[in-house]
Design a protein around this motif. Structure first.
Motif, short mmCIF file in Angstrom:
data_model
loop_
_atom_site.label_atom_id
_atom_site.label_comp_id
_atom_site.label_asym_id
_atom_site.label_seq_id
_atom_site.Cartn_x
_atom_site.Cartn_y
_atom_site.Cartn_z
N UNK A 21 18.29 -1.10 -3.63
CA UNK A 21 17.42 -0.48 -4.63
C UNK A 21 16.01 -0.47 -4.04
N UNK A 22 15.36 0.69 -4.08
CA UNK A 22 14.04 0.81 -3.48
C UNK A 22 13.01 -0.04 -4.22
N UNK A 23 12.11 -0.66 -3.45
CA UNK A 23 11.04 -1.42 -4.07
C UNK A 23 10.12 -0.50 -4.87
N UNK A 24 9.52 -1.07 -5.90
CA UNK A 24 8.47 -0.32 -6.59
C UNK A 24 7.17 -0.48 -5.82
N UNK A 25 6.14 0.16 -6.33
CA UNK A 25 4.87 0.17 -5.61
C UNK A 25 4.27 -1.23 -5.47
N UNK A 26 4.59 -2.13 -6.40
CA UNK A 26 4.05 -3.48 -6.34
C UNK A 26 5.00 -4.45 -5.66
N UNK A 27 6.13 -3.97 -5.19
CA UNK A 27 7.13 -4.80 -4.51
C UNK A 27 7.58 -5.97 -5.37
N UNK A 28 7.68 -5.72 -6.67
CA UNK A 28 8.20 -6.74 -7.58
C UNK A 28 9.68 -6.54 -7.80
N UNK A 29 10.07 -5.31 -8.02
CA UNK A 29 11.48 -4.99 -8.24
C UNK A 29 12.03 -4.24 -7.03
N UNK A 30 13.33 -4.34 -6.87
CA UNK A 30 13.97 -3.68 -5.74
C UNK A 30 14.24 -4.66 -4.61
N UNK A 31 15.09 -4.24 -3.68
CA UNK A 31 15.46 -5.13 -2.57
C UNK A 31 15.46 -4.42 -1.21
N UNK A 39 3.82 3.54 1.51
CA UNK A 39 4.88 3.47 0.51
C UNK A 39 5.43 4.87 0.22
N UNK A 40 6.76 4.99 0.26
CA UNK A 40 7.43 6.26 -0.06
C UNK A 40 8.03 6.12 -1.46
N UNK A 41 7.50 6.87 -2.40
CA UNK A 41 7.88 6.66 -3.80
C UNK A 41 9.18 7.35 -4.18
N UNK A 42 9.45 8.54 -3.63
CA UNK A 42 10.58 9.34 -4.13
C UNK A 42 11.57 9.64 -3.01
N UNK A 43 12.85 9.67 -3.34
CA UNK A 43 13.86 10.01 -2.33
C UNK A 43 13.79 11.48 -1.96
N UNK A 44 14.30 11.81 -0.76
CA UNK A 44 14.35 13.19 -0.30
C UNK A 44 15.52 13.33 0.65
N UNK A 45 15.66 14.55 1.22
CA UNK A 45 16.74 14.77 2.18
C UNK A 45 16.59 13.95 3.45
N UNK A 46 15.37 13.43 3.69
CA UNK A 46 15.11 12.73 4.95
C UNK A 46 14.94 11.23 4.77
N UNK A 47 15.10 10.70 3.58
CA UNK A 47 14.83 9.29 3.35
C UNK A 47 16.11 8.45 3.40
N UNK A 48 15.91 7.19 3.65
CA UNK A 48 16.99 6.20 3.62
C UNK A 48 16.41 4.89 3.16
N UNK A 49 17.27 4.00 2.71
CA UNK A 49 16.87 2.65 2.32
C UNK A 49 17.34 1.68 3.39
N UNK A 50 16.46 0.74 3.73
CA UNK A 50 16.88 -0.29 4.66
C UNK A 50 16.26 -1.62 4.25
N UNK A 51 17.03 -2.67 4.46
CA UNK A 51 16.60 -4.01 4.07
C UNK A 51 16.92 -4.99 5.19
N UNK A 52 16.01 -5.90 5.41
CA UNK A 52 16.20 -6.89 6.47
C UNK A 52 17.37 -7.80 6.16
N UNK A 53 18.19 -8.08 7.17
CA UNK A 53 19.33 -8.98 7.03
C UNK A 53 19.40 -9.93 8.22
N UNK A 54 18.24 -10.40 8.65
CA UNK A 54 18.19 -11.30 9.81
C UNK A 54 18.89 -12.62 9.49
#
Length: 825
Positions: free
Chosen positions: A204-214, A105-120
Motif C-alpha cells: 500500500x503506497x505511503x501517504x504524503x506524511x508517511x504515516x499510513x502505507x508500507x 513523493x508520487x501521489x497517484x498511480x499511473x501506467x509507469x508507476x510501481x510500488x516497492x518496499x525494502x525487505x533487507x
C-alpha cells in the motif's frame, strides 16, 4: 679487504663468438675518454644483452625466467590497482541504476508507476538486500537484471544468494518464496552480491506524511549520483592507502630485476676480457634486465588476465567484481608498460656503480668502506619537510594537495629502506662466535648484506605504512565512527512496525519470545495525543498543536523506559521531557493527572477525522525518564494496558526489545525468522554500540583487500628471490655438505640469515611507521596516540610472511645440497 672473482670462473656463453659476432675492441682500448654511445649503439648492446639472457644455457634462461616471474607478480598488482578506479566507478553506476528514479513523493498511480518496499535482512553477518515489488501500470519499468515481473509469492535472486539459500536452512525458512529466476549481471554490483526481488500484492503506497502505507510509489529506476565529496581527512586516508599499497610493489620490482647479479657480473668480466669496455658491459647488463622486465610485463599481463577470470569466485572483505569490471585505466596501463622497463634499466645501471668489472675478475666495493648514514637520513628529512607545511591544515572543508602528501609519504617510507642496508651492515659487522649455523649466517651477511636487506625491504615498507595508516585510522575514527547510545547488554535486537491494537502487540511479542534462543521480549505500543480542543482550531494552525506520546506496555516494558518503583496492572506514569527534547512547553498543561487529551493527533498542519478524547487517570504518578536499550529517552504518558482498556487508541507504533540467549549462536536468526512470520509490516534490526560512516568503511575495506593482495604477491615474490639466491650458492652448499657439514646446520644458517635482516627491518618499520603516523596525525590536528596492539599485529604479519617464505624454501634447499650440485659444464 675486497672480494675478487676471476674470469676463469666464468661459464661459457652459448651463441657468443669472440671473433665474429662478439663486441669489437675499441681502438683506444676503452676508457673514460670514450665518447657517449648513440641510440644505435644502445639498441645494439641492449639486444646483445637480451641474446645472452636467452642463450646463456640453463643458468641464463633460469635467471631470466625467475626475473620475469618476480617482475610479473609486481606488474599483476599494478594492473589490478590500475583497474580499481574503473571497478569503483562501475560499481557506483550499478548501485545508482537500481535505485529509485523518483526524487519526490508520487501521489497517484499511473501506467509507469510501481510500488516497492525494502525487505533487507541479515544472515550470519551477511547483509542481504531485498525489495518487494508490485506493478501498478502496464508500462512500469523493470528493475535492472530482471526479464519479467515476479508474481506475488515468487522471488528472483542473485546467483550468490541462490547458492547461500541452498546451504542455509534458517535463511530459506525466512525467505520461503518460490525462486523463479536469477538477477542478471546488469542488476548486480558484483558476483558476491546478495540481492533479491519478491513479488507482492500486499503493498500500500505511503501517504504524503508517511504515516499510513508500507511501500513507496516510484516511476522507475536510475537515481542520479548524489554522492558527496569525501572530505580532506578521507582524501588523505585514500592517498596514504595508495602509497602504502603501491610503494612495496615498486621496491619489489626493483629487487626482482637484480636477481642473479653475481653470475651476471662474472659473465660481464668475460666480455671485458674479449674487448668490451665498462660502458658497453653496463649496457649489455641493462639489456639482460630489460628482457626480464619485458617478459615480466607479459607474465604480469597473463597473470592479471587469468586472475581476472577468477574474480567472480573471489570475495575479499565483501568486495567482489565481475571480470569485465576489472579493466585497467588506459593511461595508467601505458605508464606501467613504459615505467617497468625503464626502471629495470635504471636499477641495473645503479647497481653496477659499486662494482668494478675488469677483464680478470670482478671487484666489488670493499668491506672496509662502510655505508654512510647521513645521506640516507636526508630522505625521511625531505619527506618530513614536505609534510610539515600541512600540519594542522587538513580538516573537513579544506583542500588537500595529493601530490605533496604522496611525495612526502613516499620519501619517508623509502627512507626506511634506505637506512636498512646501513643498519644490517653495522649490526652484522659486530657479530661473531656462536654455533656453526650462526657463524655461517653472520659471515654470509658480512660478505653480502645488501641482498638480504633488499629481500625484506618490501615487507619493511608495507609494515611501516600499515602502522602509519593504523594510527591515522584511529586518529580520525571519531569523525566517522559514532556511538549509537544503544545498550547491547540489555537487548540485542529491536522489532518495529505498526499494529492495529494492543492484542496484536501482545500476540506478536509472544511469537517472538517463543523463538529458539530468545530469552525475553519487552514490548510497547505508542500513539500520539494532542490537546483536547485541537479539532476546533483553525486549519493549518500546526504550531498550535501539541504532541504528547502515550506509550502502552506491561510493567516490565515500562521499567525499561522510566524509573519506576511500584507498578501493577492499571498503573499510569507521567514522564516529563528532558531539556534536550524537541517538544515545546505546551505539553506540560496536559501531562498531569485528570487532564484530557485527544488521541487523534493530526499528521502535519491540518486536523482530520474525529476527536478521540481520553482522560488521564487521577491516580497517575510522576516518574523519571530512563534511556531504553536503543538509547532513546521516553517521555509523556506511560500506561499499562489495563489503564487504557476503554480508550480509543487506534493503530499503534509497536516496538519490541529482544534479549537473546548468548549461549545460542543462531538465536538472532531464529528471532529474524519469527519476525518474518509476523508480516511485511514488521522489521527487525540488530543493535550495535557504534555506527561507521559508509565512505570510511569502504576505504577501510579497500585497504584490507588491497593489503591482502599486496602481502600475498610480496610473499610469492620473496620466495622467488630466495630461491634465486639459493640457486646462486648451489655449488657452495654442495661443497660444504661434501666436506661433512650437516644439512640441518645449513638449514638453520638460512633461517638466521633471514631472521637478522627481518628483525632489523621490523624495528625500522616500527620507528618509521610511528614517525609517519605522527606526521599524519599532526596534519589532521589529532593528538598523538599509539595502538601498540595494532603495531604488534602489523609487525607480526610481516614477520609471518618472511617466516613462511623461508620455510617454503627449505625443500629446494635440501635438493641443492645434493652431491650433483658439484657438477659443472
Amino acid at each position: 679487504m675486497s672480494t675478487r672473482e676471476t674470469a676463469a670462473q666464468v661459464e661459457p656463453f652459448a651463441g657468443f663468438d669472440a671473433t665474429g659476432g662478439g663486441p669489437r675492441r675499441p681502438a683506444s682500448g676503452g676508457g673514460p675518454a670514450e665518447r657517449s654511445a648513440d641510440v644505435r649503439t644502445w639498441l645494439r648492446d641492449l639486444a646483445l644483452g637480451a641474446r645472452f639472457a636467452l642463450g646463456g644455457g640453463r643458468e641464463g634462461w633460469t635467471r631470466t625466467l625467475l626475473t620475469a616471474v618476480g617482475v610479473g607478480l609486481g606488474v599483476t598488482l599494478l594492473l589490478l590497482t590500475a583497474a580499481v578506479p574503473a571497478m569503483v566507478h562501475t560499481h557506483s553506476q550499478k548501485e545508482y541504476a537500481r535505485e529509485s528514479a523518483s526524487n519526490s513523493y508520487v501521489a497517484h498511480p499511473s501506467d509507469h508507476t510501481l510500488l516497492w518496499a525494502n525487505a533487507d535482512t541479515t544472515y550470519h553477518e551477511h547483509d542481504i538486500t531485498g525489495y518487494r515489488l508490485q506493478r501498478e501500470g502496464a508500462k512500469a519499468q523493470l528493475p535492472p537484471g530482471l526479464d519479467a515481473w515476479p508474481a506475488p509469492g515468487e522471488m528472483v535472486v542473485s546467483p550468490a544468494l541462490k547458492k547461500l539459500l541452498a546451504s542455509a536452512p534458517l535463511l530459506r525458512e525466512r525467505l520461503d518464496h518460490q525462486v523463479t529466476g536469477t538477477i542478471g549481471k546488469a542488476g548486480l554490483v558484483g558476483p558476491a552480491d546478495l540481492y533479491y526481488y519478491v513479488g507482492s500484492d500486499q503493498l500500500v503506497a505511503h501517504d504524503a506524511q508517511y504515516v499510513h502505507g508500507n511501500a513507496d510509489r516510484i516511476t522507475g529506476f536510475g537515481a542520479r549520483d548524489t554522492s558527496e565529496d569525501l572530505g580532506a581527512p578521507l582524501e588523505l586516508l585514500l592517498v596514504i592507502v595508495l602509497v602504502v599499497l603501491l610503494l612495496p610493489v615498486a621496491v619489489f620490482i626493483g629487487t626482482a630485476v637484480r636477481l642473479g647479479g653475481e653470475r651476471r657480473d662474472r659473465r660481464l668480466a668475460a666480455l671485458r676480457l674479449v674487448g668490451a669496455d665498462i660502458r658497453m658491459t653496463r649496457r649489455i647488463a641493462a639489456g639482460e634486465a630489460l628482457l626480464g622486465a619485458l617478459l615480466g610485463l607479459a607474465v604480469g599481463a597473463a597473470l592479471f588476465l587469468g586472475g581476472r577470470q577468477l574474480a567472480a569466485h573471489i570475495s575479499v572483505v565483501s568486495v567482489s567484481a565481475f571480470p569485465s569490471d576489472l579493466t585497467p585505466n588506459p593511461a595508467l596501463t601505458v605508464l606501467i608498460v613504459l615505467a617497468v622497463p625503464f626502471a629495470s634499466i635504471a636499477v641495473t645501471l645503479a647497481s653496477l656503480r659499486g662494482t668494478a668489472i675488469e677483464p680478470l675478475g670482478v671487484v666489488r666495493q670493499a668491506l672496509g668502506r662502510r655505508r654512510r648514514l647521513w645521506w640516507r637520513l636526508l630522505l625521511p628529512a625531505a619527506g618530513l619537510a614536505l609534510l610539515a607545511p600541512l600540519f594542522g591544515k587538513i580538516h573537513n572543508g579544506s583542500g588537500i594537495n595529493e601530490y605533496q602528501v604522496a611525495a612526502g609519504a613516499v620519501l619517508l617510507l623509502f627512507g626506511v629502506t634506505a637506512v636498512l642496508p646501513w643498519a644490517v651492515e653495522a649490526t652484522v659487522g659486530r657479530l661473531s662466535g656462536g654455533p656453526l649455523s650462526w657463524q655461517l649466517a653472520t659471515r654470509r651477511l658480512q660478505l653480502s648484506s645488501s641482498a638480504s636487506a633488499r629481500m625484506v625491504s618490501g615487507v619493511t615498507i608495507a609494515v611501516a605504512g600499515a602502522i602509519a595508516l593504523q594510527m591515522l585510522f584511529n586518529g580520525v575514527s571519531d569523525d566517522y565512527v559514532s556511538n549509537t547510545g544503544a545498550d547491547t547488554q540489555r537487548a540485542q535486537a529491536v522489532v518495529d512496525g505498526r499494529v492495529e491494537n494492543i492484542a496484536r502487540l501482545n500476540a506478536d511479542a509472544k511469537s517472538v519470545a517463543a523463538a529458539q534462543g530468545v530469552a525475553q521480549v519487552y514490548g510497547y505500543g505508542e500513539v500520539q495525543a494532542t490537546r483536547p480542543d485541537a479539532s476546533s482550531l483553525p486549519g493549518r494552525a500546526g504550531t498550535q498543536y501539541t504532541e504528547l506520546p502515550v506509550d502502552v506496555g506491561d510493567c516490565a516494558a515500562l521499567r525499561q523506559m522510566a524509573r519506576i518503583t511500584a507498578c501493577r496492572p492499571g498503573s499510569v506514569f507521567l514522564v516529563p521531557a528532558d531539556s534536550d527534547s524537541y517538544a515545546d512547553d505546551g505539553y506540560q498543561r496536559y501531562l498531569r493527572p485528570g487532564a484530557k487529551v485527544d488521541l487523534n493527533a493530526p499528521v502535519g498542519d491540518t486536523y482530520t477525522g474525529t476527536p478521540r478524547l481520553w482522560q488521564i487517570p487521577a491516580t497517575a504518578v510522576r516518574a523519571g525518564s530512563r534511556a531504553d536499550a536503543t538509547g532513546s529517552h521516553a517521555w509523556g504518558v506511560l500506561a499499562t494496558p489495563e489503564a487504557v482498556s476503554g480508550a480509543p487508541l487506534g493503530e499503534l507504533d509497536a516496538r519490541l526489545s529482544v534479549v537473546l540467549d548468548p549461549h545460542q549462536p543462531d538465536a538472532i536468526e531464529h528471532a529474524r525468522n519469527a519476525v518474518a512470520r509476523l508480516g511485511i509490516d514488521m522489521d527487525i534490526y540488530t543493535l550495535y554500540d557504534t555506527r561507521t560512516k559508509e565512505s570510511f568503511l569502504q576505504i577501510r575495506r579497500g585497504l584490507f583487500a588491497g593489503a591482502a593482495f599486496t602481502m600475498a604477491l610480496i610473499g610469492a615474490g620473496l620466495l622467488v628471490t630466495m630461491l634465486e639466491q639459493l640457486r646462486e650458492r648451489k655449488k657452495l652448499l654442495a661443497v660444504l655438505v661434501a666436506f661433512g657439514t650437516r644439512r640441518s646446520v645449513l638449514g638453520w644458517s638460512v633461517l638466521w640469515q633471514t631472521a637478522v635482516p627481518v628483525v632489523l627491518g621490523l624495528l625500522l618499520a616500527v620507528a618509521g611507521g610511528i614517525g609517519l603516523g605522527a606526521a599524519l596525525l599532526a596534519m589532521v590536528q589529532r593528538p598523538f596516540q599509539m595502538d601498540w596492539a595494532g603495531v604488534g599485529t602489523m609487525a607480526g604479519v610481516g614477520a609471518a610472511v618472511i617466516l613462511a617464505v623461508t620455510l617454503l624454501s627449505m625443500p629446494p634447499l635440501w635438493r641443492l645440497m645434493r652431491a650433483d650440485g658439484l657438477r659443472t659444464e
